[in-house]
Design a protein around this motif. Structure first.
Motif, short mmCIF file in Angstrom:
data_model
loop_
_atom_site.label_atom_id
_atom_site.label_comp_id
_atom_site.label_asym_id
_atom_site.label_seq_id
_atom_site.Cartn_x
_atom_site.Cartn_y
_atom_site.Cartn_z
N LEU A 3 2.56 24.58 -30.04
CA LEU A 3 2.39 23.53 -29.03
C LEU A 3 1.09 23.75 -28.25
N GLN A 7 0.68 19.37 -24.91
CA GLN A 7 2.05 19.09 -25.37
C GLN A 7 3.06 19.87 -24.54
N TRP A 8 2.75 21.13 -24.22
CA TRP A 8 3.68 21.96 -23.47
C TRP A 8 3.88 21.41 -22.05
N GLN A 11 6.48 18.81 -22.47
CA GLN A 11 7.79 19.31 -22.93
C GLN A 11 8.46 20.28 -21.97
#
Length: 64
Positions: A3, A7-8, A11
């Motif tokens: 990731l 993206q992290w 998320q």
């Protein structure tokens, strides 16, 4: 697939809102989630996870 930071950021709140109930909580949740994604993207067995994702059983247990 690991990731990315972008993206992290998206998320992390979702994952932290419903943490996995594993016998051994993952010490690095980002790495563990990346391992789960990698495994399903590649169709590989848990044992085939590259070392960069940590112990295969950690990701497998978290997924289950």
């Amino acid at each position: 697939m690991v990731l990315s930071d972008e993206q992290w950021v998206v998320q992390k709140p979702v994952v932290e809102a419903c943490p996995p109930h594993a016998k051994v909580p993952p010490s690095n949740l980002r790495r563990t989630i990346s391992a789960i994604i990698w495994r399903h993207t590649n169709g590989a067995k848990w044992h085939a996870l590259p070392e960069e994702f940590g112990p295969w059983w950690m990701a497998g247990q978290t997924f289950i």
